[in-house]
Structures are given as C-alpha cells and as structure tokens.
Design a protein around this motif. Structure first.
Motif, PDB file in Angstrom:
ATOM      1  N   GLN A   1     -19.507  94.727 -35.654  1.00 50.52           N
ATOM      2  CA  GLN A   1     -19.817  94.003 -34.414  1.00 50.52           C
ATOM      3  C   GLN A   1     -19.034  92.699 -34.325  1.00 50.52           C
ATOM      4  O   GLN A   1     -18.525  92.341 -33.261  1.00 50.52           O
ATOM      5  N   TYR A   2     -18.914  91.986 -35.429  1.00 53.00           N
ATOM      6  CA  TYR A   2     -18.126  90.752 -35.444  1.00 53.00           C
ATOM      7  C   TYR A   2     -16.671  91.052 -35.098  1.00 53.00           C
ATOM      8  O   TYR A   2     -16.055  90.353 -34.294  1.00 53.00           O
ATOM      9  N   ARG A   3     -16.140  92.097 -35.672  1.00 53.32           N
ATOM     10  CA  ARG A   3     -14.748  92.489 -35.429  1.00 53.32           C
ATOM     11  C   ARG A   3     -14.546  92.863 -33.963  1.00 53.32           C
ATOM     12  O   ARG A   3     -13.549  92.494 -33.350  1.00 53.32           O
ATOM     13  N   GLU A   4     -15.504  93.565 -33.369  1.00 57.70           N
ATOM     14  CA  GLU A   4     -15.400  93.946 -31.961  1.00 57.70           C
ATOM     15  C   GLU A   4     -15.508  92.738 -31.042  1.00 57.70           C
ATOM     16  O   GLU A   4     -14.840  92.675 -30.010  1.00 57.70           O
ATOM     17  N   ALA A   5     -16.317  91.749 -31.411  1.00 57.98           N
ATOM     18  CA  ALA A   5     -16.517  90.561 -30.580  1.00 57.98           C
ATOM     19  C   ALA A   5     -15.390  89.534 -30.720  1.00 57.98           C
ATOM     20  O   ALA A   5     -15.029  88.869 -29.755  1.00 57.98           O
ATOM     21  N   HIS A   6     -14.811  89.415 -31.926  1.00 55.32           N
ATOM     22  CA  HIS A   6     -13.838  88.357 -32.195  1.00 55.32           C
ATOM     23  C   HIS A   6     -12.414  88.857 -32.434  1.00 55.32           C
ATOM     24  O   HIS A   6     -11.524  88.059 -32.703  1.00 55.32           O
ATOM     25  N   GLY A   7     -12.223  90.130 -32.401  1.00 54.73           N
ATOM     26  CA  GLY A   7     -10.903  90.679 -32.695  1.00 54.73           C
ATOM     27  C   GLY A   7     -10.727  90.915 -34.179  1.00 54.73           C
ATOM     28  O   GLY A   7     -11.640  90.692 -34.972  1.00 54.73           O
ATOM     29  N   PRO A   8      -9.534  91.365 -34.564  1.00 58.57           N
ATOM     30  CA  PRO A   8      -9.301  91.682 -35.976  1.00 58.57           C
ATOM     31  C   PRO A   8      -9.427  90.454 -36.875  1.00 58.57           C
ATOM     32  O   PRO A   8      -9.151  89.330 -36.454  1.00 58.57           O
ATOM     33  N   PHE A   9      -9.837  90.700 -38.101  1.00 62.44           N
ATOM     34  CA  PHE A   9      -9.906  89.625 -39.095  1.00 62.44           C
ATOM     35  C   PHE A   9      -8.493  89.148 -39.388  1.00 62.44           C
ATOM     36  O   PHE A   9      -7.563  89.945 -39.520  1.00 62.44           O
ATOM     37  N   THR A  10      -8.329  87.850 -39.495  1.00 63.12           N
ATOM     38  CA  THR A  10      -7.016  87.285 -39.828  1.00 63.12           C
ATOM     39  C   THR A  10      -6.931  86.854 -41.288  1.00 63.12           C
ATOM     40  O   THR A  10      -5.847  86.593 -41.784  1.00 63.12           O
ATOM     41  N   SER A  11      -8.081  86.764 -41.960  1.00 65.66           N
ATOM     42  CA  SER A  11      -8.106  86.470 -43.389  1.00 65.66           C
ATOM     43  C   SER A  11      -9.371  87.077 -43.982  1.00 65.66           C
ATOM     44  O   SER A  11     -10.360  87.278 -43.280  1.00 65.66           O
ATOM     45  N   ILE A  12      -9.324  87.335 -45.256  1.00 63.14           N
ATOM     46  CA  ILE A  12     -10.489  87.888 -45.959  1.00 63.14           C
ATOM     47  C   ILE A  12     -11.644  86.893 -45.911  1.00 63.14           C
ATOM     48  O   ILE A  12     -12.796  87.266 -45.758  1.00 63.14           O
ATOM     49  N   ASP A  13     -11.336  85.592 -45.987  1.00 69.48           N
ATOM     50  CA  ASP A  13     -12.370  84.559 -45.979  1.00 69.48           C
ATOM     51  C   ASP A  13     -13.130  84.503 -44.656  1.00 69.48           C
ATOM     52  O   ASP A  13     -14.244  83.982 -44.608  1.00 69.48           O
ATOM     53  N   GLU A  14     -12.557  85.027 -43.599  1.00 67.39           N
ATOM     54  CA  GLU A  14     -13.239  85.056 -42.301  1.00 67.39           C
ATOM     55  C   GLU A  14     -14.506  85.916 -42.364  1.00 67.39           C
ATOM     56  O   GLU A  14     -15.398  85.780 -41.538  1.00 67.39           O
ATOM     57  N   LEU A  15     -14.596  86.768 -43.348  1.00 71.33           N
ATOM     58  CA  LEU A  15     -15.792  87.592 -43.537  1.00 71.33           C
ATOM     59  C   LEU A  15     -17.039  86.728 -43.726  1.00 71.33           C
ATOM     60  O   LEU A  15     -18.150  87.146 -43.402  1.00 71.33           O
ATOM     61  N   LEU A  16     -16.857  85.490 -44.200  1.00 72.59           N
ATOM     62  CA  LEU A  16     -17.987  84.575 -44.371  1.00 72.59           C
ATOM     63  C   LEU A  16     -18.635  84.196 -43.041  1.00 72.59           C
ATOM     64  O   LEU A  16     -19.775  83.737 -43.014  1.00 72.59           O
ATOM     65  N   GLU A  17     -17.931  84.399 -41.943  1.00 66.14           N
ATOM     66  CA  GLU A  17     -18.480  84.106 -40.614  1.00 66.14           C
ATOM     67  C   GLU A  17     -19.483  85.150 -40.147  1.00 66.14           C
ATOM     68  O   GLU A  17     -20.230  84.926 -39.208  1.00 66.14           O
TER      69      GLU A  17
END
Length: 104
Positions: free
Chosen positions: A69-85
């Motif tokens: 859901q996060y990926r669909e709302a914010h677009g592709p992850f740009t870093s692995i650390d973004e997973l913390l969001e």
C-alpha cells in the motif's frame, strides 16, 4: 622373513585404501539449493504480499500489505531505508532483512 615383510606391506597398503575411502565418505557436502535461495533478493518495488510474507523475517501478511500500500501511494522505493516509513516496520525488522532486499 620376506613373507612377513610382504604380508605387512600388503596389510599397510590395504589399510591405507580403507581409511582414505572412509574419509572421502565422511566429508560434508553443502547443498546446491542453499546458494540458489540466497542469490534471489526480494525486490521491494515488485514483490507481492505473498512473497514479502514468505521471504522476509518478521513480516506477516499485515505488514506485507502495508508495504504494498505504501508503494502504491508513494511510488517505488528509492532506498531500502525508506521501508522505515511504512507503519509497523522498525529498525530491527529492517536490519534483519536488509541483506535480502533490493530495489531493482
């Protein structure tokens, strides 16, 4: 005396073959499938809920759905650390899985 010497020599030779064949049978062999399992990282930008749940430690179905859901709302992850969001993903969970994650 020669007979004793020959008997001892043959005995030593046969014993050497027996020991070497026994040693060859006891060597540990790493399974070939272990290398295949570790070679396929989980792509955060394309993995589905089932893949995330199956491959990542500490990620159940609820957290996997939150990642998608996060990926669909914010677009592709740009870093692995973004997973913390993503809600429910903390630093400990990220560190347990960092080596398995990729973005491409």
């Amino acid at each position: 005396m020669i007979r004793t010497f020959l008997s001892a020599s043959v005995f030593a030779l046969l014993t050497g073959f027996a020991v070497s064949s026994y040693a060859a049978k006891t060597e540990p062999v790493a399974p070939a499938s272990a290398a295949v399992v570790q070679a396929a990282p989980v792509n955060l930008n394309t993995a589905d809920v089932e893949t995330l749940t199956r491959e990542l430690k500490g990620i159940g179905e609820t957290k996997a759905k939150a990642i998608v859901q996060y990926r669909e709302a914010h677009g592709p992850f740009t870093s692995i650390d973004e997973l913390l969001e993503v809600k429910g993903i903390g630093a400990a969970t990220l560190e347990k899985n960092r080596a398995k994650l990729s973005l491409n």
